[in-house]
Design an enzyme around this catalytic site. Structure first.
Site, PDB file in Angstrom:
ATOM      1  N   GLU A 173      44.031 -34.247 -77.541  1.00  0.00           N
ATOM      2  CA  GLU A 173      44.353 -33.083 -76.717  1.00  0.00           C
ATOM      3  C   GLU A 173      45.082 -33.513 -75.436  1.00  0.00           C
ATOM      4  OE1 GLU A 173      41.852 -29.407 -74.599  1.00  0.00           O
ATOM      5  OE2 GLU A 173      40.796 -31.154 -75.396  1.00  0.00           O
ATOM      6  N   LYS A 225      45.461 -23.252 -78.174  1.00  0.00           N
ATOM      7  CA  LYS A 225      44.001 -23.301 -78.161  1.00  0.00           C
ATOM      8  C   LYS A 225      43.411 -21.898 -77.995  1.00  0.00           C
ATOM      9  CE  LYS A 225      40.364 -26.112 -75.914  1.00  0.00           C
ATOM     10  NZ  LYS A 225      40.166 -27.171 -74.885  1.00  0.00           N
ATOM     11  N   CYS A 262      39.866 -29.174 -79.670  1.00  0.00           N
ATOM     12  CA  CYS A 262      38.588 -29.443 -79.000  1.00  0.00           C
ATOM     13  C   CYS A 262      37.593 -28.293 -79.109  1.00  0.00           C
ATOM     14  CB  CYS A 262      38.845 -29.833 -77.539  1.00  0.00           C
ATOM     15  SG  CYS A 262      37.528 -30.858 -76.806  1.00  0.00           S
ATOM     16  N   SER A 288      37.197 -35.023 -75.434  1.00  0.00           N
ATOM     17  CA  SER A 288      35.776 -34.720 -75.304  1.00  0.00           C
ATOM     18  C   SER A 288      35.092 -35.837 -74.527  1.00  0.00           C
ATOM     19  CB  SER A 288      35.142 -34.577 -76.698  1.00  0.00           C
ATOM     20  OG  SER A 288      33.763 -34.322 -76.596  1.00  0.00           O
ATOM     21  N   GLY A 324      27.793 -55.048 -51.934  1.00  0.00           N
ATOM     22  CA  GLY A 324      26.644 -55.666 -51.299  1.00  0.00           C
ATOM     23  C   GLY A 324      25.598 -56.020 -52.342  1.00  0.00           C
ATOM     24  N   GLY A 327      18.129 -56.706 -55.231  1.00  0.00           N
ATOM     25  CA  GLY A 327      17.443 -55.665 -55.970  1.00  0.00           C
ATOM     26  C   GLY A 327      18.140 -55.372 -57.291  1.00  0.00           C
ATOM     27  N   ILE A 328      17.522 -54.503 -58.072  1.00  0.00           N
ATOM     28  CA  ILE A 328      17.992 -54.290 -59.438  1.00  0.00           C
ATOM     29  C   ILE A 328      19.274 -53.463 -59.505  1.00  0.00           C
ATOM     30  CG2 ILE A 328      16.586 -52.234 -59.845  1.00  0.00           C
ATOM     31  CD1 ILE A 328      16.135 -53.407 -62.715  1.00  0.00           C
ATOM     32  N   ASP A 329      19.455 -52.501 -58.596  1.00  0.00           N
ATOM     33  CA  ASP A 329      20.649 -51.654 -58.655  1.00  0.00           C
ATOM     34  C   ASP A 329      21.916 -52.461 -58.407  1.00  0.00           C
ATOM     35  OD1 ASP A 329      19.219 -49.221 -59.102  1.00  0.00           O
ATOM     36  OD2 ASP A 329      18.696 -49.191 -56.983  1.00  0.00           O
ATOM     37  N   ASN A 333      18.494 -46.738 -40.728  1.00  0.00           N
ATOM     38  CA  ASN A 333      19.853 -46.329 -41.065  1.00  0.00           C
ATOM     39  C   ASN A 333      20.890 -47.223 -40.383  1.00  0.00           C
ATOM     40  OD1 ASN A 333      18.917 -44.225 -42.630  1.00  0.00           O
ATOM     41  ND2 ASN A 333      19.116 -42.682 -41.026  1.00  0.00           N
ATOM     42  N   GLU A 342      18.015 -41.877 -56.488  1.00  0.00           N
ATOM     43  CA  GLU A 342      18.141 -41.983 -55.034  1.00  0.00           C
ATOM     44  C   GLU A 342      19.074 -40.923 -54.482  1.00  0.00           C
ATOM     45  OE1 GLU A 342      17.555 -46.861 -54.765  1.00  0.00           O
ATOM     46  OE2 GLU A 342      19.552 -45.967 -54.643  1.00  0.00           O
TER      47      GLU A 342
END
Length: 568
Positions: free
Chosen positions: A46, A113, A161, A187, A310, A314-316, A396, A425
């Site tokens: 498409e 369409k 589609c 899609s 950065g 940590g896991i993220d 912060n 988060e």
């Protein structure tokens, strides 16, 4: 006498707006399909000429001129094979989402369409007019019914589609003599989407039995990822071929007809003519590949040299680093550890181990002196002001010091900053504006925290030795912005939190409906209040790959200034 018809699916990755380059690619792929696969017809997805979604580019005054010029180029430069290509077509005052059949320099058939999606990430009614008849060229109008074209002795119908998600287009085509449906798609991926598509094709076949060739686009476009997975539904209604996911390619499907006719369908798939289907990817594998492709195409199509992020230990950030390296290569990725007083020795060790395992450039840039410089200016202003557990000013400020460092590196080196926050988060506002939200793209923006753990384990399973240290996966998540801080100090366990968020964000459950699923009502109301209050943050967040049914982007458009009852 038995005749054969070979159709090649072009599962293609194009550039939105670059109509001339897309036309050149169509020409090259058409000739390759002709020469390598002896194609009779090449089926493109498409809106291949413009890319999908072109959005307000469709309102540009020069659109018609550029599309007309590209179609003329296709007619002049493709020979020996027919193509079906998706493009916008102007017809009087109306603009249509169209499919065009071109053969030996002529447009033989146009299809417009019929069903325009206007939900989730789609807003086609903003641009296009729906059509219920199909269109033909003046050259062959006398030989064709409105929706069906006779191509090499076969009644071929086109659809685009969303049309395949409704019974009427297939039924109309069948009633007008169609023997084969060619369906063009752009899609986008979300989890479980392939299963939904597969079930839809089977349902359409049951209602209007005829083979269906389903061609889907592949590639990343801003927050969307198109995953390919083009399919063939054969004369029995079986999905006998599924193209690879997340990869470009030409995939031939061959039919025979004219011999002993089936009671239901004259066309039959030629035995042994299909490429071998690759093993089905696991859910985590599909998700990981979607994140890779979305990130890669965003960086490459926007011509960034590379990325910087950065790396906190940590896991993220560890998972983001792995995705970035897999998508771009280690030489285009830089990781920066920015420790402060509350950064643990474990985090320092794990961040270095991750960077070394993935082979990226790694820096350690402490922020203590930067933070102290800010505080020397702010201390006189802050004197006498209350500072309690709910005061996040100092936390912060740490995050914003890190954001300043990353943006300075980005500006100097021309590398885009990747943010590393996850959907959980972002939902509840556990992110700092102009701090850890600083950046241009977020691969994990639509990935819940529980899925982050799952993807980290999946990625480790692909390596001889774990790229993400096991203790990063096992340790309680923490932003390390205060002594002994962990996320569950102020949030329910992520397994509980993520289910609450999923029901609210993706399915619009009320607070009471969520509580009826087995959750404490007070907890639910608290989480939903956080989601609602933090719309202003999400509205300023960088874009990221959409992988769920409803991401924080085009899917979910909520007002910032609002007094809708919480959780209602």
């Amino acid at each position: 006498m038995t005749n054969k018809l070979k159709i090649v699916i072009a599962q293609i990755n194009v550039m939105v707006g670059d109509i001339d380059a897309n036309a050149e690619k169509i020409i090259a792929w058409a000739h390759q399909a002709r020469d390598q696969h002896q194609a009779d017809l090449v089926l493109f997805p498409e809106l291949t000429l413009t890319g999908y979604p072109p959005e307000d580019l469709l309102l540009r005054p020069s659109l018609k001129t550029r599309i007309d010029r590209a179609l003329q180029r296709l007619q002049q430069n493709i020979s020996g094979v027919a193509i079906v290509v998706g493009c916008p077509l102007q017809d009087g005052a109306d603009l249509f989402n169209a499919a065009v059949l071109i053969s030996e320099g002529k447009i033989l058939h146009r299809y417009y369409k019929q069903h325009l999606p206007n939900y989730q990430v789609f807003d086609e009614k903003r641009y296009f007019t729906p059509d219920g008849l199909g269109h033909v060229s003046d050259d062959n109008a006398a030989e064709q019914s409105p929706m069906v074209v006779n191509f090499q002795g076969v009644g071929v119908a086109l659809s685009i589609c969303e049309d395949i998600w409704f019974p009427e287009p297939m039924a109309k085509a069948k009633a007008q003599g169609a023997e084969l449906m060619l369906n063009l798609n752009a899609s986008p991926f979300h989890q479980d989407k392939h299963q939904e598509r597969s079930e839809t094709l089977r349902q359409r076949f049951q209602e209007s039995p005829m083979p269906i060739v389903y061609a889907n686009m592949v590639g990343g476009q801003d927050e969307l990822v198109f995953d390919g997975g083009s399919m063939l539904c054969d004369q029995h209604g079986d999905l006998c071929f599924i193209a690879p996911f997340f990869a470009e390619g030409l995939f031939p499907v061959e039919f025979q007809y004219g011999g002993a006719e089936s009671k239901v369908n004259r066309l039959e798939v030629v035995a042994g003519s299909l490429a071998a289907n690759k093993a089905e990817l696991s859910d985590d594998a599909k998700l990981y590949e979607a994140l890779k492709l979305g990130l890669r195409d965003y960086i490459d199509k926007n011509r960034f040299k590379g990325v910087v992020l950065g790396l906190s230990g940590g896991i993220d950030s560890a998972l983001t680093l792995a995705i970035a390296v897999d998508a771009l290569g280690a030489d285009r990725v830089e990781a920066v550890m920015m420790p402060f007083h509350y950064t643990s020795q474990m985090s320092l060790e794990d961040a270095e181990a991750e960077a070394q395992a993935l082979g990226v450039r790694y820096r350690v840039l402490p922020i203590a002196d930067i933070y102290a410089a800010f505080m020397s200016t702010l201390d006189p202003v802050f004197a006498g002001l209350e500072n309690n557990e709910k005061d996040k000013t100092l936390e912060n400020l740490q995050a914003r010091c890190r954001g300043v460092v990353l943006m300075a590196l980005s500006n100097k080196q021309g590398h885009m900053v990747l943010t590393t926050g996850n959907k959980s988060e972002m939902a509840v506002g556990y992110a700092t504006l102009y701090g850890d939200m600083v950046g241009g793209f977020n691969a994990l923006k639509d990935v819940y925290k529980t899925k982050v753990f799952s993807l980290a384990m999946y990625r480790n399973s692909l390596a001889k030795t774990p790229l993400i240290p096991q203790r990063v996966i096992d340790r309680p998540p923490s932003a390390e912005l205060a002594p002994n801080q962990v996320d569950e100090d102020s949030l329910p366990p992520y397994s509980e939190l993520d289910r609450i968020l999923e029901l609210y964000i993706e399915y619009d459950y009320s607070a009471y409906a969520i509580a009826n699923e087995g959750f404490d009502l007070a907890t639910v109301e608290h989480i939903l209040r956080l989601v609602d209050l933090n719309q202003y943050k999400r509205s300023q967040a960088p874009i990221g790959v959409r992988v769920t049914r409803r991401g924080f982007g085009k899917d979910r458009r909520y007002p910032i200034t609002c007094r809708w009852p919480v959780g209602d």
